[in-house]
Design a protein around this motif. Structure first.
Motif, PDB file in Angstrom:
ATOM      1  N   ALA A  72       0.828  -1.208   0.000  1.00 24.37           N
ATOM      2  CA  ALA A  72       0.000   0.000   0.000  1.00 24.37           C
ATOM      3  C   ALA A  72       0.865   1.262   0.000  1.00 24.37           C
ATOM      4  N   GLY A  73       2.170   1.109   0.222  1.00 26.66           N
ATOM      5  CA  GLY A  73       3.045   2.275   0.289  1.00 26.66           C
ATOM      6  C   GLY A  73       2.744   3.152   1.486  1.00 26.66           C
ATOM      7  N   GLN A  74       2.526   2.516   2.641  1.00 27.44           N
ATOM      8  CA  GLN A  74       2.171   3.259   3.843  1.00 27.44           C
ATOM      9  C   GLN A  74       3.008   2.806   5.033  1.00 27.44           C
ATOM     10  N   ALA A  75       3.145   3.699   5.983  1.00 31.02           N
ATOM     11  CA  ALA A  75       3.810   3.400   7.245  1.00 31.02           C
ATOM     12  C   ALA A  75       3.108   4.189   8.343  1.00 31.02           C
ATOM     13  N   GLY A  76       3.447   3.885   9.569  1.00 26.39           N
ATOM     14  CA  GLY A  76       2.855   4.583  10.699  1.00 26.39           C
ATOM     15  C   GLY A  76       3.194   3.872  11.984  1.00 26.39           C
ATOM     16  N   ALA A  77       2.268   3.933  12.923  1.00 27.45           N
ATOM     17  CA  ALA A  77       2.513   3.302  14.212  1.00 27.45           C
ATOM     18  C   ALA A  77       1.218   3.179  15.002  1.00 27.45           C
ATOM     19  N   PHE A  78       1.248   2.249  15.925  1.00 29.68           N
ATOM     20  CA  PHE A  78       0.264   2.169  16.995  1.00 29.68           C
ATOM     21  C   PHE A  78       0.985   2.639  18.252  1.00 29.68           C
ATOM     22  N   TYR A  79       0.379   3.584  18.949  1.00 24.25           N
ATOM     23  CA  TYR A  79       0.936   4.119  20.185  1.00 24.25           C
ATOM     24  C   TYR A  79      -0.024   3.778  21.316  1.00 24.25           C
ATOM     25  N   LEU A  80       0.509   3.402  22.447  1.00 24.51           N
ATOM     26  CA  LEU A  80      -0.288   3.236  23.649  1.00 24.51           C
ATOM     27  C   LEU A  80       0.134   4.339  24.611  1.00 24.51           C
ATOM     28  N   TRP A  81      -0.800   5.224  24.912  1.00 28.05           N
ATOM     29  CA  TRP A  81      -0.555   6.402  25.736  1.00 28.05           C
ATOM     30  C   TRP A  81      -1.308   6.320  27.056  1.00 28.05           C
ATOM     31  N   LYS A  82      -0.826   7.040  28.043  1.00 33.19           N
ATOM     32  CA  LYS A  82      -1.544   7.160  29.315  1.00 33.19           C
ATOM     33  C   LYS A  82      -2.842   7.938  29.133  1.00 33.19           C
ATOM     34  N   ASN A  83      -2.833   8.908  28.192  1.00 33.97           N
ATOM     35  CA  ASN A  83      -4.034   9.704  27.968  1.00 33.97           C
ATOM     36  C   ASN A  83      -3.984  10.337  26.574  1.00 33.97           C
ATOM     37  N   LYS A  84      -5.134  10.779  26.110  1.00 33.86           N
ATOM     38  CA  LYS A  84      -5.266  11.359  24.775  1.00 33.86           C
ATOM     39  C   LYS A  84      -4.539  12.692  24.646  1.00 33.86           C
ATOM     40  N   GLU A  85      -4.545  13.477  25.704  1.00 32.96           N
ATOM     41  CA  GLU A  85      -3.895  14.781  25.665  1.00 32.96           C
ATOM     42  C   GLU A  85      -2.400  14.643  25.346  1.00 32.96           C
ATOM     43  N   SER A  86      -1.757  13.648  25.908  1.00 34.00           N
ATOM     44  CA  SER A  86      -0.337  13.413  25.636  1.00 34.00           C
ATOM     45  C   SER A  86      -0.114  13.050  24.180  1.00 34.00           C
ATOM     46  N   ALA A  87      -0.987  12.231  23.639  1.00 32.14           N
ATOM     47  CA  ALA A  87      -0.889  11.841  22.233  1.00 32.14           C
ATOM     48  C   ALA A  87      -1.035  13.061  21.330  1.00 32.14           C
ATOM     49  N   GLN A  88      -2.008  13.878  21.616  1.00 26.51           N
ATOM     50  CA  GLN A  88      -2.246  15.063  20.790  1.00 26.51           C
ATOM     51  C   GLN A  88      -1.101  16.063  20.904  1.00 26.51           C
ATOM     52  N   ARG A  89      -0.540  16.188  22.080  1.00 24.53           N
ATOM     53  CA  ARG A  89       0.584  17.092  22.288  1.00 24.53           C
ATOM     54  C   ARG A  89       1.815  16.609  21.494  1.00 24.53           C
ATOM     55  N   ALA A  90       2.067  15.319  21.500  1.00 24.38           N
ATOM     56  CA  ALA A  90       3.222  14.757  20.796  1.00 24.38           C
ATOM     57  C   ALA A  90       3.077  14.837  19.280  1.00 24.38           C
ATOM     58  N   HIS A  91       1.838  14.850  18.820  1.00 20.35           N
ATOM     59  CA  HIS A  91       1.582  14.867  17.380  1.00 20.35           C
ATOM     60  C   HIS A  91       0.919  16.176  16.955  1.00 20.35           C
ATOM     61  N   GLY A  92       1.528  17.259  17.385  1.00 21.68           N
ATOM     62  CA  GLY A  92       1.035  18.593  17.051  1.00 21.68           C
ATOM     63  C   GLY A  92       1.475  19.035  15.664  1.00 21.68           C
ATOM     64  N   PRO A 151      -0.577  12.835   7.684  1.00 14.47           N
ATOM     65  CA  PRO A 151      -0.912  11.635   8.454  1.00 14.47           C
ATOM     66  C   PRO A 151      -2.391  11.588   8.828  1.00 14.47           C
ATOM     67  N   SER A 152      -2.897  10.382   8.877  1.00 11.55           N
ATOM     68  CA  SER A 152      -4.248  10.120   9.361  1.00 11.55           C
ATOM     69  C   SER A 152      -4.108   9.581  10.781  1.00 11.55           C
ATOM     70  N   ILE A 153      -4.899  10.124  11.715  1.00  8.57           N
ATOM     71  CA  ILE A 153      -4.792   9.728  13.122  1.00  8.57           C
ATOM     72  C   ILE A 153      -6.170   9.367  13.656  1.00  8.57           C
ATOM     73  N   ARG A 154      -6.231   8.248  14.375  1.00  8.44           N
ATOM     74  CA  ARG A 154      -7.455   7.837  15.072  1.00  8.44           C
ATOM     75  C   ARG A 154      -7.098   7.474  16.506  1.00  8.44           C
ATOM     76  N   TYR A 155      -8.060   7.653  17.413  1.00  6.25           N
ATOM     77  CA  TYR A 155      -7.871   7.352  18.829  1.00  6.25           C
ATOM     78  C   TYR A 155      -8.899   6.317  19.281  1.00  6.25           C
ATOM     79  N   PHE A 156      -8.457   5.414  20.150  1.00  4.58           N
ATOM     80  CA  PHE A 156      -9.324   4.367  20.674  1.00  4.58           C
ATOM     81  C   PHE A 156      -9.116   4.250  22.174  1.00  4.58           C
ATOM     82  N   GLU A 157     -10.200   4.217  22.928  1.00  3.88           N
ATOM     83  CA  GLU A 157     -10.082   3.910  24.350  1.00  3.88           C
ATOM     84  C   GLU A 157      -9.510   2.500  24.466  1.00  3.88           C
ATOM     85  N   THR A 158      -8.642   2.314  25.443  1.00  4.04           N
ATOM     86  CA  THR A 158      -7.973   1.024  25.605  1.00  4.04           C
ATOM     87  C   THR A 158      -8.128   0.574  27.056  1.00  4.04           C
TER      88      THR A 158
END
Length: 105
Positions: A47-67, A82-89
């Motif tokens: 597909a010519g794509q790359a990315g990552a799955f991140y496990l964060w303590k909270n959504k705010e930290s994720a959003q701050r890191a990916h500003g 980049p396309s970003i989605r968030y999931f409760e874990t």
């Protein structure tokens, strides 16, 4: 906990070796992120794509890191937005560590 799914397109002709070299280059930056629990790099050559799955303590930290600066770096490096989605874990089964990791609420 929050799982963040990040995916972006790669430029035509980029090799697996170049993609993996980029992952290794930025990995130390993520080791110093205090609210990041785990990062799993992903690569899909067909597909010519790359990315990552991140496990964060909270959504705010994720959003701050990916500003805006991070998004611009992806744009400048790979030429895509980049396309970003968030999931409760609520629970992680970690067989490598041999334990269950519940969310900390």
């Amino acid at each position: 906990m929050i799982t963040e799914y990040v995916l972006f397109s790669l430029p035509a002709g980029i090799t697996r070796e170049e993609v993996v070299a980029g992952m290794n280059e930025i990995a130390p930056r993520w080791q110093s992120e205090p609210d990041l629990i785990r990062k799993t790099f992903i690569y899909e050559p067909d597909a010519g794509q790359a990315g990552a799955f991140y496990l964060w303590k909270n959504k705010e930290s994720a959003q701050r890191a990916h500003g805006e600066a991070w998004r611009q770096r992806i744009q400048d490096t790979y030429g895509s937005e980049p396309s970003i989605r968030y999931f409760e874990t609520p629970l992680v089964v970690d067989n490598a560590l041999g334990k269950l990791i519940p969310e900390d609420r």
